[in-house]
Design an enzyme around this catalytic site. Sequence first.
Site, PDB file in Angstrom:
ATOM      1  N   SER A  68       0.857  -1.190   0.000  1.00 49.00           N
ATOM      2  CA  SER A  68       0.000   0.000   0.000  1.00 49.00           C
ATOM      3  C   SER A  68       0.892   1.239   0.000  1.00 49.00           C
ATOM      4  O   SER A  68       2.015   1.196   0.525  1.00 49.00           O
ATOM      5  CB  SER A  68      -0.859   0.020   1.267  1.00 49.00           C
TER       6      SER A  68
ATOM      7  N   TYR B 111      -0.760  -0.658  10.587  1.00 49.16           N
ATOM      8  CA  TYR B 111      -1.003  -1.245   9.260  1.00 49.16           C
ATOM      9  C   TYR B 111       0.095  -0.799   8.296  1.00 49.16           C
ATOM     10  O   TYR B 111       0.630  -1.598   7.531  1.00 49.16           O
ATOM     11  CB  TYR B 111      -2.390  -0.794   8.797  1.00 49.16           C
TER      12      TYR B 111
ATOM     13  N   LYS C 150       2.783  -2.723   5.814  1.00 49.46           N
ATOM     14  CA  LYS C 150       2.837  -2.515   4.364  1.00 49.46           C
ATOM     15  C   LYS C 150       4.246  -2.096   3.923  1.00 49.46           C
ATOM     16  O   LYS C 150       4.678  -2.411   2.818  1.00 49.46           O
ATOM     17  CB  LYS C 150       1.780  -1.496   3.946  1.00 49.46           C
TER      18      LYS C 150
HETATM   19  N1  LIG Z   1      -8.755  -0.644  -0.806  1.00 46.51           N
HETATM   20  C1  LIG Z   1      -7.727   0.168  -0.641  1.00 46.51           C
HETATM   21  O1  LIG Z   1      -7.879   1.414  -0.615  1.00 46.51           O
HETATM   22  C2  LIG Z   1      -6.334  -0.391  -0.499  1.00 46.51           C
HETATM   23  C3  LIG Z   1      -5.262   0.507  -0.605  1.00 46.51           C
HETATM   24  C4  LIG Z   1      -3.970   0.036  -0.504  1.00 46.51           C
HETATM   25  C5  LIG Z   1      -3.751  -1.314  -0.292  1.00 46.51           C
HETATM   26  N2  LIG Z   1      -4.800  -2.169  -0.174  1.00 46.51           N
HETATM   27  C6  LIG Z   1      -4.489  -3.589   0.039  1.00 46.51           C
HETATM   28  O2  LIG Z   1      -5.147  -4.356  -0.940  1.00 46.51           O
HETATM   29  C7  LIG Z   1      -5.383  -5.662  -0.429  1.00 46.51           C
HETATM   30  C8  LIG Z   1      -6.808  -6.068  -0.706  1.00 46.51           C
HETATM   31  O3  LIG Z   1      -7.673  -5.143  -0.115  1.00 46.51           O
HETATM   32  P1  LIG Z   1      -9.117  -4.798  -0.712  1.00 46.51           P
HETATM   33  O4  LIG Z   1      -9.253  -3.338  -0.615  1.00 46.51           O
HETATM   34  O5  LIG Z   1      -9.329  -5.458  -2.009  1.00 46.51           O
HETATM   35  O6  LIG Z   1     -10.031  -5.448   0.430  1.00 46.51           O
HETATM   36  P2  LIG Z   1     -11.481  -6.136   0.395  1.00 46.51           P
HETATM   37  O7  LIG Z   1     -12.277  -5.679  -0.768  1.00 46.51           O
HETATM   38  O8  LIG Z   1     -12.017  -5.965   1.760  1.00 46.51           O
HETATM   39  O9  LIG Z   1     -11.120  -7.675   0.142  1.00 46.51           O
HETATM   40  C9  LIG Z   1     -10.334  -8.378   1.063  1.00 46.51           C
HETATM   41  C10 LIG Z   1     -10.211  -9.816   0.603  1.00 46.51           C
HETATM   42  O10 LIG Z   1      -9.375 -10.514   1.519  1.00 46.51           O
HETATM   43  C11 LIG Z   1     -10.114 -11.603   2.104  1.00 46.51           C
HETATM   44  N3  LIG Z   1      -9.631 -11.773   3.474  1.00 46.51           N
HETATM   45  C12 LIG Z   1      -9.751 -10.908   4.504  1.00 46.51           C
HETATM   46  N4  LIG Z   1      -9.181 -11.430   5.603  1.00 46.51           N
HETATM   47  C13 LIG Z   1      -8.699 -12.649   5.254  1.00 46.51           C
HETATM   48  C14 LIG Z   1      -8.021 -13.683   5.957  1.00 46.51           C
HETATM   49  N5  LIG Z   1      -7.728 -13.574   7.253  1.00 46.51           N
HETATM   50  N6  LIG Z   1      -7.688 -14.807   5.280  1.00 46.51           N
HETATM   51  C15 LIG Z   1      -7.977 -14.934   3.973  1.00 46.51           C
HETATM   52  N7  LIG Z   1      -8.624 -13.998   3.248  1.00 46.51           N
HETATM   53  C16 LIG Z   1      -8.982 -12.870   3.903  1.00 46.51           C
HETATM   54  C17 LIG Z   1     -11.579 -11.209   1.956  1.00 46.51           C
HETATM   55  O11 LIG Z   1     -12.466 -12.316   1.913  1.00 46.51           O
HETATM   56  P3  LIG Z   1     -13.113 -13.044   3.212  1.00 46.51           P
HETATM   57  O12 LIG Z   1     -13.748 -11.983   4.025  1.00 46.51           O
HETATM   58  O13 LIG Z   1     -14.074 -14.017   2.599  1.00 46.51           O
HETATM   59  O14 LIG Z   1     -11.992 -13.742   3.898  1.00 46.51           O
HETATM   60  C18 LIG Z   1     -11.541 -10.536   0.589  1.00 46.51           C
HETATM   61  O15 LIG Z   1     -11.508 -11.502  -0.441  1.00 46.51           O
HETATM   62  C19 LIG Z   1      -4.978  -5.613   1.041  1.00 46.51           C
HETATM   63  O16 LIG Z   1      -3.670  -6.121   1.169  1.00 46.51           O
HETATM   64  C20 LIG Z   1      -4.968  -4.127   1.362  1.00 46.51           C
HETATM   65  O17 LIG Z   1      -4.061  -3.833   2.398  1.00 46.51           O
HETATM   66  C21 LIG Z   1      -6.091  -1.737  -0.275  1.00 46.51           C
END
Ligand SMILES: NC(=O)c1ccc[n+]([C@@H]2O[C@H](COP(=O)([O-])OP(=O)(O)OC[C@H]3O[C@@H](n4cnc5c(N)ncnc54)[C@H](OP(=O)(O)O)[C@@H]3O)[C@@H](O)[C@H]2O)c1
Length: 253
Positions: A145, A158, A162
């Site tokens: 991130s 967090y 990252k």
């Molecule tokens: N969205 C942003 O603004 C943003 C920005 C920078 C970085 N990121 C990074 O991008 C990545 C994905 O985030 P996202 O925004 O796509 O989140 P999201 O839409 O909430 O999706 C998270 C995914 O991870 C799964 N998950 C959560 N906890 C888990 C666990 N303990 N074991 C296995 N699977 C798990 C969830 O499914 P289940 O609930 O079914 O397990 C879901 O498939 C993360 O690493 C986050 O730090 C996001």
Amino acid sequence: MKIFDLHGKVAIVTGSSRGIGRSIAEQLALAGAAVVISSRKADACETVAASIRAAGGQALAIAANISEKAQLEHLVGATRRAFGTIDILVCNAATNPYYGPTAEMTDAVFEKVMHNNVLSSIWLANLVRPDMAARRDGAIILVSSVGGLHGSAVIGTYNVSKAADMQLARNLAVEWGPENIRVNCIAPGVIRTDFARAIHEDPKVRSMLEKELPLRRIGEPEDIGGIAVMLASAAGRYMTGQTIVADGGAMIR
Ligand SMILES: NC(=O)c1ccc[n+]([C@@H]2O[C@H](COP(=O)([O-])OP(=O)(O)OC[C@H]3O[C@@H](n4cnc5c(N)ncnc54)[C@H](OP(=O)(O)O)[C@@H]3O)[C@@H](O)[C@H]2O)c1
């Protein structure tokens, strides 16, 4: 040679039932890879796998909680049994359970964040390494991130995890480069997923943020999937230990 082609490759994507992970899995599948859709919820994974298969791709759902080593061993073992090997690993699932100052954070919170966001990626990388080393070809992608590139008074812990992703990518790139295993990070900015709800569901916060972004919009999950295709394919074959930022220009302001 089509350098963005992934036919014949097998990919595991954690957290691919929705959001960024789903976009990555869908784009890897469109490029030809057989993909394993994984998250804690089997039903949600099956829905995504079925939609990829309906579009003509190859996909299998295998549920796993990234915090449980035994479940990750099962994820990798079941992938091998289904597809023979693993060429691409995307460590995307992560946890952000705490918003607040570092001084008030409990040890348990810190340990949980580092366990889920860093240690689990080390476990997975170690589990897939023998397949990649045997063929002297592999791509590991850690979804980090932009939070890992700047300080925060709210999500600092967090952000520590990252930033650790970026260092882990550099370490593994040095250690496993001689086996032709490439390890890189993608660092998204704010992307419209459940994870970032607090930002994009509040119209005031969202418009304040978007006004400052050179591209004038927060990201969509679909803005990230193609970057993973580049990193996983021959198009990215001379790149390792790097972090690609995709944030609408937030960090260059
Ligand atoms: N969205 C942003 O603004 C943003 C920005 C920078 C970085 N990121 C990074 O991008 C990545 C994905 O985030 P996202 O925004 O796509 O989140 P999201 O839409 O909430 O999706 C998270 C995914 O991870 C799964 N998950 C959560 N906890 C888990 C666990 N303990 N074991 C296995 N699977 C798990 C969830 O499914 P289940 O609930 O079914 O397990 C879901 O498939 C993360 O690493 C986050 O730090 C996001």
